[in-house]
Design a protein around this motif. Structure first.
Motif, PDB file in Angstrom:
ATOM      1  N   ALA A   1       9.699   3.468  -9.925  1.00 55.13           N
ATOM      2  CA  ALA A   1       9.012   2.329 -10.548  1.00 55.13           C
ATOM      3  C   ALA A   1       9.892   1.087 -10.501  1.00 55.13           C
ATOM      4  CB  ALA A   1       8.622   2.665 -11.986  1.00 55.13           C
ATOM      5  N   ILE A   2      11.192   1.247 -10.754  1.00 59.78           N
ATOM      6  CA  ILE A   2      12.112   0.111 -10.663  1.00 59.78           C
ATOM      7  C   ILE A   2      12.132  -0.438  -9.235  1.00 59.78           C
ATOM      8  CG2 ILE A   2      14.558  -0.563 -10.776  1.00 59.78           C
ATOM      9  CD1 ILE A   2      14.782   1.429 -13.168  1.00 59.78           C
TER      10      ILE A   2
ATOM     11  N   ILE B   1       2.008   6.361  -7.230  1.00 59.94           N
ATOM     12  CA  ILE B   1       0.972   7.222  -7.798  1.00 59.94           C
ATOM     13  C   ILE B   1       1.251   8.682  -7.450  1.00 59.94           C
ATOM     14  CG2 ILE B   1      -1.498   7.796  -7.679  1.00 59.94           C
ATOM     15  CD1 ILE B   1      -1.987   4.728  -7.470  1.00 59.94           C
ATOM     16  N   THR B   2       1.714   8.934  -6.227  1.00 63.90           N
ATOM     17  CA  THR B   2       2.073  10.292  -5.828  1.00 63.90           C
ATOM     18  C   THR B   2       3.213  10.836  -6.685  1.00 63.90           C
ATOM     19  OG1 THR B   2       1.345   9.874  -3.565  1.00 63.90           O
ATOM     20  CG2 THR B   2       2.868  11.718  -3.902  1.00 63.90           C
ATOM     21  N   ALA B   3       4.225  10.008  -6.936  1.00 59.97           N
ATOM     22  CA  ALA B   3       5.350  10.434  -7.778  1.00 59.97           C
ATOM     23  C   ALA B   3       4.867  10.797  -9.176  1.00 59.97           C
ATOM     24  CB  ALA B   3       6.408   9.335  -7.844  1.00 59.97           C
ATOM     25  N   GLU B   4       3.967   9.989  -9.727  1.00 60.21           N
ATOM     26  CA  GLU B   4       3.428  10.278 -11.062  1.00 60.21           C
ATOM     27  C   GLU B   4       2.612  11.571 -11.055  1.00 60.21           C
ATOM     28  OE1 GLU B   4       3.946   9.244 -14.013  1.00 60.21           O
ATOM     29  OE2 GLU B   4       4.955   7.335 -13.717  1.00 60.21           O
ATOM     30  N   LEU B   5       1.869  11.811  -9.981  1.00 58.37           N
ATOM     31  CA  LEU B   5       1.098  13.049  -9.892  1.00 58.37           C
ATOM     32  C   LEU B   5       2.020  14.263  -9.807  1.00 58.37           C
ATOM     33  CD1 LEU B   5      -1.761  11.891  -7.498  1.00 58.37           C
ATOM     34  CD2 LEU B   5      -2.002  12.519  -9.914  1.00 58.37           C
TER      35      LEU B   5
ATOM     36  N   ILE C   1       0.838  -1.202   0.000  1.00 59.58           N
ATOM     37  CA  ILE C   1       0.000   0.000   0.000  1.00 59.58           C
ATOM     38  C   ILE C   1       0.878   1.258   0.000  1.00 59.58           C
ATOM     39  CG2 ILE C   1      -1.632   1.352   1.392  1.00 59.58           C
ATOM     40  CD1 ILE C   1      -2.860  -1.436   2.177  1.00 59.58           C
ATOM     41  N   LEU C   2       1.939   1.234   0.802  1.00 63.65           N
ATOM     42  CA  LEU C   2       2.856   2.367   0.831  1.00 63.65           C
ATOM     43  C   LEU C   2       3.520   2.583  -0.525  1.00 63.65           C
ATOM     44  CD1 LEU C   2       4.283   4.552   2.516  1.00 63.65           C
ATOM     45  CD2 LEU C   2       6.008   2.821   3.087  1.00 63.65           C
ATOM     46  N   VAL C   3       4.002   1.518  -1.132  1.00 62.67           N
ATOM     47  CA  VAL C   3       4.689   1.615  -2.422  1.00 62.67           C
ATOM     48  C   VAL C   3       3.727   2.075  -3.519  1.00 62.67           C
ATOM     49  CG1 VAL C   3       5.806   0.210  -4.205  1.00 62.67           C
ATOM     50  CG2 VAL C   3       6.519   0.006  -1.843  1.00 62.67           C
ATOM     51  N   ILE C   4       2.526   1.524  -3.528  1.00 64.52           N
ATOM     52  CA  ILE C   4       1.527   1.923  -4.529  1.00 64.52           C
ATOM     53  C   ILE C   4       1.193   3.410  -4.357  1.00 64.52           C
ATOM     54  CG2 ILE C   4      -0.910   1.676  -5.185  1.00 64.52           C
ATOM     55  CD1 ILE C   4      -0.537  -1.380  -4.560  1.00 64.52           C
ATOM     56  N   GLY C   5       0.959   3.823  -3.121  1.00 69.86           N
ATOM     57  CA  GLY C   5       0.632   5.227  -2.869  1.00 69.86           C
ATOM     58  C   GLY C   5       1.757   6.162  -3.273  1.00 69.86           C
TER      59      GLY C   5
ATOM     60  N   ALA D   1      12.544  10.917 -14.609  1.00 68.14           N
ATOM     61  CA  ALA D   1      13.561   9.994 -14.106  1.00 68.14           C
ATOM     62  C   ALA D   1      13.260   9.576 -12.666  1.00 68.14           C
ATOM     63  CB  ALA D   1      14.940  10.640 -14.193  1.00 68.14           C
ATOM     64  N   ALA D   2      12.778  10.513 -11.859  1.00 69.04           N
ATOM     65  CA  ALA D   2      12.421  10.183 -10.480  1.00 69.04           C
ATOM     66  C   ALA D   2      11.327   9.117 -10.453  1.00 69.04           C
ATOM     67  CB  ALA D   2      11.963  11.439  -9.740  1.00 69.04           C
ATOM     68  N   CYS D   3      10.338   9.255 -11.314  1.00 66.18           N
ATOM     69  CA  CYS D   3       9.268   8.251 -11.406  1.00 66.18           C
ATOM     70  C   CYS D   3       9.817   6.916 -11.873  1.00 66.18           C
ATOM     71  CB  CYS D   3       8.169   8.725 -12.356  1.00 66.18           C
ATOM     72  SG  CYS D   3       7.193  10.062 -11.701  1.00 66.18           S
ATOM     73  N   PHE D   4      10.706   6.960 -12.858  1.00 63.01           N
ATOM     74  CA  PHE D   4      11.287   5.743 -13.407  1.00 63.01           C
ATOM     75  C   PHE D   4      12.084   4.980 -12.346  1.00 63.01           C
ATOM     76  CE2 PHE D   4      14.777   3.641 -15.804  1.00 63.01           C
ATOM     77  CZ  PHE D   4      14.001   2.712 -16.480  1.00 63.01           C
TER      78      PHE D   4
END
Length: 117
Positions: free
Chosen positions: A99-100, A60-64, A53-57, A93-96
């Motif tokens: 994501a990794i 999604i926050t990083a993408e926003l 849940i933490l990682v998913i949140g 890059a931060a999102c990428f």
């Protein structure tokens, strides 16, 4: 109190808008559903659920945040500018990178369960 409630409305509008317009957010939503289904099927422990849940949140926050940065750069200039490109590229890059990290965490949680079951 009215302003407080309006802030939730505006946040929800932002989430909906971003999901409608951003392909990456739709992909993350799809993967969230897949991960949640896998979590139910593999009977994850409470700690594993908390991590997911933490990682998913955070993903999604990083993408926003990435989307907000891209919008601000586009608002500032429609012309090509090397600093505008750098801001967008660094934000992506931060999102990428995150994501990794989420993929690695997913493998750490699910791979032992898949291999043992």
């Amino acid at each position: 109190m009215k302003q407080y409630l309006l802030s939730f409305k505006y946040a929800l509008e932002g989430i909906i808008l971003a999901f409608k317009q951003e392909r990456n957010l739709r992909f993350h939503l799809f993967m969230t559903i897949v991960v949640l289904i896998l979590g139910i099927l593999f009977h994850l422990h409470k700690f594993e659920w908390m991590i997911l849940i933490l990682v998913i949140g955070l993903m999604i926050t990083a993408e926003l945040f990435n989307t907000a940065i891209e919008r601000l750069v586009d608002l500032y200039t429609e012309d090509f500018h090397p600093l505008a490109k750098q801001a967008k590229d660094i934000s992506a890059a931060a999102c990428f990178i995150f994501a990794i990290c989420t993929i690695i965490i997913g493998f750490m949680i699910f791979l032992p369960k898949i291999l043992s079951g």
